[in-house]
Design an enzyme around this catalytic site. Structure first.
Site, PDB file in Angstrom:
ATOM      1  N   LYS A 235       0.821  -1.210   0.000  1.00  0.00           N
ATOM      2  CA  LYS A 235       0.000   0.000   0.000  1.00  0.00           C
ATOM      3  C   LYS A 235       0.854   1.258   0.000  1.00  0.00           C
ATOM      4  O   LYS A 235       2.054   1.240   0.301  1.00  0.00           O
ATOM      5  CB  LYS A 235      -0.977  -0.035   1.173  1.00  0.00           C
ATOM      6  N   ARG A 276      -3.113 -10.394   4.749  1.00  0.00           N
ATOM      7  CA  ARG A 276      -3.529 -10.443   3.343  1.00  0.00           C
ATOM      8  C   ARG A 276      -2.423  -9.815   2.505  1.00  0.00           C
ATOM      9  O   ARG A 276      -2.148  -8.625   2.627  1.00  0.00           O
ATOM     10  CB  ARG A 276      -4.851  -9.684   3.154  1.00  0.00           C
TER      11      ARG A 276
END
Length: 301
Positions: A235, A276
């Site tokens: 991210k 994840r």
């Protein structure tokens, strides 16, 4: 508040030892591999958009040791538009069906009850809803009937407008309070408490400093009493930390896996139930080492 890192194999003082029904218990944090069946993923740019490519990618993640394979047909990167329900179904159902038939434990990443229901019929065994049941009022009743594990993520609106919602007093207190409301709604809808998983929603209506505060105080999210899923992989807040010192340009998403592994270790050490990630192999090695370290660091009974 100062975060304290407690490294243990499975339990942490002051927090419950919880685990969703019907999912693996390997004595370490689980690793969920990401399969984006979208043309506009922030991470892989649509590399697995074709169903055949997505299935091959999912099988590769399974071969690398993924405990769960998470299949999603809607990009949730900031600013992304939504596909129709028909298009989302077209993207995910063949992939879910093939991966489930190959023996994968498949999670479907969707905000739509219709897509969740069809994916469960196709062999998925878990639903990962980034909206926490807010995007589709039919989702919580569906999950109560389905009696399958269900991830509620902290969410404040669809991708197109999420940046405007990144306003908090104390982000951890606010996120925990809003997740408590969602878990309460899920329980009221009839979802058994042992089926619920929570996700603090890193990057969703959150600035970089919000993500770091949530990671540093993950124990407060765990104190809700449900397993915690953490999705930090590749991210933008990691890209900012790794920015080029000369140009200031954030590091591109595909080159953030080492940073993702570091975050995964720190989250697992704080009791995260599952990570994840896009790169399964490195994360699996990391959580195995974290669990082994935790076995020595845990206080004697």
């Amino acid at each position: 508040m100062t975060a304290t890192l407690h490294v243990t194999a499975s339990t942490h003082p002051g927090t419950p030892d919880v685990h969703p029904y019907g999912l693996p218990r390997p004595g370490r944090a689980l690793v969920m591999g990401v399969v984006n069946v979208t043309p506009d993923s922030f991470s892989d740019g649509g590399r697995s958009f074709a169903p055949e490519a997505a299935v091959a990618h999912g099988l590769a993640l399974l071969e690398q040791g993924a405990d769960i394979v998470d299949v999603g047909g809607e990009s949730t990167r900031p600013g992304a538009g939504r596909p129709s329900a028909e298009e989302e179904l077209r993207r995910v159902l063949p992939v879910v069906r093939e991966l489930a038939a190959a023996g994968a434990l498949v999670s479907v990443d969707t905000m739509r009850a219709e897509v969740a229901a069809r994916a469960l019929d196709a062999g998925a065994r878990m639903v990962n809803d980034v909206s926490g049941g807010l995007a589709d009022p039919a989702m919580l009743p569906l999950m109560a009937r389905a009696d399958m594990p269900y991830v509620l993520m902290h969410w404040r609106g669809h991708s197109a407008g999420m940046r405007a919602n990144a306003v908090y007093g104390d982000v951890v207190t606010d996120v925990v309070g809003e997740l408590r409301l969602r878990t309460g709604a899920a329980l009221e809808a009839g979802i058994p408490p042992g089926r619920l998983i929570v996700d603090p929603g890193l990057g969703f209506a959150k600035e970089a400093e919000h993500n770091w505060q949530l990671l540093a105080r993950l124990g407060e999210v765990r104190a809700l009493g449900h397993p915690v899923l953490v999705g930090a992989s590749r991210k933008s807040f990691l890209g900012q930390v790794l920015a080029d010192p000369t140009t200031g340009q954030p590091r591109p998403a595909p080159l953030r896996d080492a940073a993702t592994t570091a975050v995964s270790v720190l989250a697992a050490a704080q009791g995260a139930w599952c990570l994840r990630v896009h790169d399964v192999a490195s994360t699996l090695d990391a959580v195995r080492v974290t669990a082994r370290w935790g076995a020595e660091a845990a206080p004697a009974p």
